[in-house]
Design a protein around this motif. Structure first.
Motif, PDB file in Angstrom:
ATOM      1  N   GLY A   1      -8.913  -9.322  -7.061  1.00 50.55           N
ATOM      2  CA  GLY A   1      -9.528  -8.471  -8.075  1.00 50.55           C
ATOM      3  C   GLY A   1      -8.514  -7.911  -9.045  1.00 50.55           C
ATOM      4  O   GLY A   1      -8.766  -7.850 -10.263  1.00 50.55           O
ATOM      5  N   ILE A   2      -7.352  -7.482  -8.527  1.00 51.23           N
ATOM      6  CA  ILE A   2      -6.304  -6.950  -9.400  1.00 51.23           C
ATOM      7  C   ILE A   2      -5.747  -8.049 -10.302  1.00 51.23           C
ATOM      8  O   ILE A   2      -5.519  -7.843 -11.505  1.00 51.23           O
ATOM      9  CB  ILE A   2      -5.182  -6.312  -8.559  1.00 51.23           C
ATOM     10  CG1 ILE A   2      -5.706  -5.076  -7.841  1.00 51.23           C
ATOM     11  CG2 ILE A   2      -3.984  -5.949  -9.433  1.00 51.23           C
ATOM     12  CD1 ILE A   2      -4.709  -4.420  -6.914  1.00 51.23           C
TER      13      ILE A   2
ATOM     14  N   PHE B   1       3.415  -4.429  -6.929  1.00 49.76           N
ATOM     15  CA  PHE B   1       2.937  -5.244  -8.052  1.00 49.76           C
ATOM     16  C   PHE B   1       2.709  -4.381  -9.287  1.00 49.76           C
ATOM     17  O   PHE B   1       3.137  -4.737 -10.400  1.00 49.76           O
ATOM     18  CB  PHE B   1       1.635  -5.941  -7.652  1.00 49.76           C
ATOM     19  CG  PHE B   1       1.037  -6.817  -8.724  1.00 49.76           C
ATOM     20  CD1 PHE B   1       1.334  -8.168  -8.775  1.00 49.76           C
ATOM     21  CD2 PHE B   1       0.170  -6.294  -9.666  1.00 49.76           C
ATOM     22  CE1 PHE B   1       0.781  -8.979  -9.763  1.00 49.76           C
ATOM     23  CE2 PHE B   1      -0.387  -7.081 -10.654  1.00 49.76           C
ATOM     24  CZ  PHE B   1      -0.088  -8.435 -10.697  1.00 49.76           C
ATOM     25  N   LEU B   2       2.053  -3.244  -9.121  1.00 50.29           N
ATOM     26  CA  LEU B   2       1.751  -2.374 -10.262  1.00 50.29           C
ATOM     27  C   LEU B   2       3.008  -1.740 -10.844  1.00 50.29           C
ATOM     28  O   LEU B   2       3.109  -1.540 -12.055  1.00 50.29           O
ATOM     29  CB  LEU B   2       0.751  -1.297  -9.836  1.00 50.29           C
ATOM     30  CG  LEU B   2      -0.654  -1.797  -9.478  1.00 50.29           C
ATOM     31  CD1 LEU B   2      -1.514  -0.642  -8.968  1.00 50.29           C
ATOM     32  CD2 LEU B   2      -1.304  -2.468 -10.683  1.00 50.29           C
ATOM     33  N   GLY B   3       3.981  -1.413  -9.978  1.00 53.23           N
ATOM     34  CA  GLY B   3       5.230  -0.861 -10.471  1.00 53.23           C
ATOM     35  C   GLY B   3       5.953  -1.834 -11.387  1.00 53.23           C
ATOM     36  O   GLY B   3       6.427  -1.461 -12.476  1.00 53.23           O
ATOM     37  N   PHE B   4       6.021  -3.090 -10.963  1.00 51.57           N
ATOM     38  CA  PHE B   4       6.632  -4.115 -11.806  1.00 51.57           C
ATOM     39  C   PHE B   4       5.778  -4.382 -13.049  1.00 51.57           C
ATOM     40  O   PHE B   4       6.299  -4.606 -14.144  1.00 51.57           O
ATOM     41  CB  PHE B   4       6.815  -5.408 -11.021  1.00 51.57           C
ATOM     42  CG  PHE B   4       8.002  -5.402 -10.105  1.00 51.57           C
ATOM     43  CD1 PHE B   4       9.287  -5.547 -10.606  1.00 51.57           C
ATOM     44  CD2 PHE B   4       7.850  -5.235  -8.735  1.00 51.57           C
ATOM     45  CE1 PHE B   4      10.388  -5.538  -9.766  1.00 51.57           C
ATOM     46  CE2 PHE B   4       8.941  -5.227  -7.888  1.00 51.57           C
ATOM     47  CZ  PHE B   4      10.222  -5.378  -8.403  1.00 51.57           C
ATOM     48  N   PHE B   5       4.468  -4.368 -12.860  1.00 53.87           N
ATOM     49  CA  PHE B   5       3.567  -4.694 -13.968  1.00 53.87           C
ATOM     50  C   PHE B   5       3.752  -3.751 -15.150  1.00 53.87           C
ATOM     51  O   PHE B   5       3.764  -4.191 -16.310  1.00 53.87           O
ATOM     52  CB  PHE B   5       2.113  -4.667 -13.496  1.00 53.87           C
ATOM     53  CG  PHE B   5       1.122  -4.899 -14.603  1.00 53.87           C
ATOM     54  CD1 PHE B   5       0.949  -6.167 -15.140  1.00 53.87           C
ATOM     55  CD2 PHE B   5       0.372  -3.844 -15.115  1.00 53.87           C
ATOM     56  CE1 PHE B   5       0.043  -6.382 -16.161  1.00 53.87           C
ATOM     57  CE2 PHE B   5      -0.537  -4.051 -16.140  1.00 53.87           C
ATOM     58  CZ  PHE B   5      -0.707  -5.325 -16.669  1.00 53.87           C
TER      59      PHE B   5
ATOM     60  N   SER C   1      -1.012  -5.142   2.463  1.00 54.12           N
ATOM     61  CA  SER C   1      -1.719  -5.403   1.203  1.00 54.12           C
ATOM     62  C   SER C   1      -1.623  -4.194   0.268  1.00 54.12           C
ATOM     63  O   SER C   1      -1.489  -4.347  -0.947  1.00 54.12           O
ATOM     64  CB  SER C   1      -3.177  -5.748   1.478  1.00 54.12           C
ATOM     65  OG  SER C   1      -3.822  -4.693   2.184  1.00 54.12           O
ATOM     66  N   THR C   2      -1.658  -2.994   0.832  1.00 53.26           N
ATOM     67  CA  THR C   2      -1.538  -1.781   0.008  1.00 53.26           C
ATOM     68  C   THR C   2      -0.141  -1.686  -0.605  1.00 53.26           C
ATOM     69  O   THR C   2       0.008  -1.360  -1.795  1.00 53.26           O
ATOM     70  CB  THR C   2      -1.820  -0.531   0.854  1.00 53.26           C
ATOM     71  OG1 THR C   2      -3.136  -0.622   1.401  1.00 53.26           O
ATOM     72  CG2 THR C   2      -1.712   0.728   0.006  1.00 53.26           C
ATOM     73  N   GLU C   3       0.879  -1.963   0.213  1.00 48.11           N
ATOM     74  CA  GLU C   3       2.250  -1.922  -0.295  1.00 48.11           C
ATOM     75  C   GLU C   3       2.452  -2.963  -1.399  1.00 48.11           C
ATOM     76  O   GLU C   3       3.077  -2.678  -2.432  1.00 48.11           O
ATOM     77  CB  GLU C   3       3.240  -2.164   0.842  1.00 48.11           C
ATOM     78  CG  GLU C   3       3.356  -1.010   1.821  1.00 48.11           C
ATOM     79  CD  GLU C   3       4.239  -1.352   2.998  1.00 48.11           C
ATOM     80  OE1 GLU C   3       5.051  -0.495   3.414  1.00 48.11           O
ATOM     81  OE2 GLU C   3       4.112  -2.475   3.542  1.00 48.11           O
TER      82      GLU C   3
END
Length: 470
Positions: free
Chosen positions: A265-266, A204-208, A197-199
């Motif tokens: 949440g994210i 996800f944030l890198g792509f975002f 889940s952390t990975e």
């Protein structure tokens, strides 16, 4: 037909346009852009007949990188949008007198080539290369042929370049991390990677970050209005009509399939950011006196809603997002072309300096009404289907999200009709306004016909959405 033919056509067209000289540049570019659209229709026919539209060869052994292309329903629709709008956009410049037109039109074809590659690539590293290649031509188009003084223009365009390039580096880091886990950049291998889940959160944030800047999503939007305003009309149409779709397409193609179990949440935070952008951009559009800036913020509001629909992780959201991407591309190109026609007659983008067009140009006014109503999602137009489906998908997550997203329709109707009243129905400008010529009429008729036809009968497009690589 090999899927690489469409890429080769656009790339060779760009090189021949560059070599053709100033007099033949536009004709050469238009010819190859039409050929590109023709090849995409041929690929569509093969796809509908069940032919596997793919190509893969080993490109680099260490690291393991493949030149891998594949068309499914999603990528096929985006390639069609790109190759359809490219000749349309080139037709809008048929009577424009640009300095060094052979360089400009070669850059347009090269940009179309890179965007097509982005939509077809199924190797992450190849996809990243095409993604970055698409940035280079639009940078030079906006910088060298844009409006305002060199210093003002350079500041705006450099900001756009730095923002988008820097954001893309986070995506590259995410791809490299995934490669270390799998030893492959191929999408089919990456989606099967076991991630904690952390990975998944960091991927996800890198792509975002890359996609939020490109689209743009609030608060990563600060480059957009200045860039749209300073870029020449041909650059603004390429940016708004096609290029920003790369970000939304990539959410569906890469980001969501690689992070299927994202923290709720994210996801809610991202959807809220998208919806803040919808309301924020709509309110800013209400205060704009410059027509190009008003359309820039209007575009941001619409794509914010599209992005929110993408992050619902629902089938309805997926369908609505793809349909609305295509609808937005058709409508926003039509609106920016109408804006450029006004500028050609009145030599201004300031709304209060326009007016009196209806009494002088019935055809122009009629087309402006069609695209204005399409922009605000009037039933019977293409935009209504996508927006309704996206709002429905948001309601499945949280009814409040749908209510907030719906403000883009209410506020959009207000600022677009207010603009139409002042620019088209108001007191007559001191200059005369000639009605549409044959070329202008043809371009707007083609775009309007697509907006109305797919608004009444979207089945040919929705049928394609039932097939995808992932």
């Amino acid at each position: 037909m090999n899927v690489t033919f469409i890429l080769l056509t656009l790339l060779i067209g760009a090189l021949l346009t560059l070599a053709s000289g100033k007099k033949l540049a536009h004709t050469t570019a238009l010819l190859f852009s039409i050929l590109g659209f023709g090849f995409s229709l041929f690929l569509l026919n093969q796809f509908n007949n069940g032919t596997d539209i793919s190509y893969q060869v080993q490109w680099i052994s260490k690291p393991n990188i493949s030149f891998a292309l594949k068309a499914d329903g999603l990528s096929m629709l985006m390639v069609l949008l790109n190759t359809f709008l490219t000749p349309v956009i080139l037709l809008t410049t048929i009577k424009k007198d640009y300095k060094n037109p052979h360089i400009l039109y070669a850059l347009v074809l090269f940009m179309s080539f890179a965007m097509t590659g982005t939509f077809l690539a199924t190797d992450g590293f190849l996809y990243y290369i095409f993604w970055e290649l698409a940035l280079i031509p639009i940078f030079f188009i906006a910088l060298l042929w844009g409006s305002d003084t060199w210093e003002v223009r350079k500041k705006a365009i450099l900001k756009f370049f730095i923002y988008t390039f820097a954001g893309s580096l986070f995506m590259l880091v995410a791809f490299i991390y995934l490669y270390q886990k799998t030893g492959s950049f191929l999408l089919a291998d990456l989606v099967n990677t076991a991630l904690s889940s952390t990975e998944q959160t960091w991927i996800f944030l890198g792509f975002f970050l890359a996609y939020a800047i490109k689209i743009p999503i609030f608060p990563f939007h600060t480059w957009q209005a200045d860039t749209y305003e300073k870029a020449p009309a041909i650059g603004t149409m390429l940016l708004s009509g096609i290029m920003l779709k790369m970000g939304i397409y990539s959410i569906l193609r890469w980001q969501l399939p690689l992070t299927p179990n994202m923290n709720e949440g994210i996801l809610n935070t991202v959807i809220i950011l998208c919806l803040i952008g919808v309301i924020y951009a709509s309110l800013i559009a209400l205060r704009q006196s410059n027509l190009k800036r008003l359309l820039a913020y209007s575009s941001m509001a619409h794509v914010g809603l599209i992005a929110a629909g993408a992050y619902t992780y629902t089938t309805d959201g997926y369908h609505g997002v793809v349909l609305q991407m295509i609808a937005h591309g058709l409508v926003i190109v039509g609106l920016f072309f109408l804006t450029e026609i006004i500028y050609a007659r009145y030599q201004t983008y300031t709304i209060r300096e326009m007016g009196g067009i209806r009494s002088q140009a019935i055809k122009f006014t009629s087309f402006f009404m069609i695209f204005m109503f399409a922009s605000i999602g009037l039933p019977g137009t293409f935009s209504f289907i996508g927006e309704f489906t996206i709002l429905y998908s948001l309601s499945q997550i949280n009814l409040m999200y749908a209510l907030l997203g719906g403000t883009t329709i209410i506020l959009g109707a207000y600022y677009m009709m207010k603009m139409f009243q002042k620019a088209v129905l108001g007191p007559q400008n001191k200059n005369t306004f000639a009605d549409l010529n044959t070329n202008e009429c043809l371009i707007l008729a083609v775009l309007a016909a697509a907006v109305i036809f797919f608004g009444l009968y979207p089945k040919p497009l929705t049928d394609l959405l039932f097939t995808s690589i992932v």
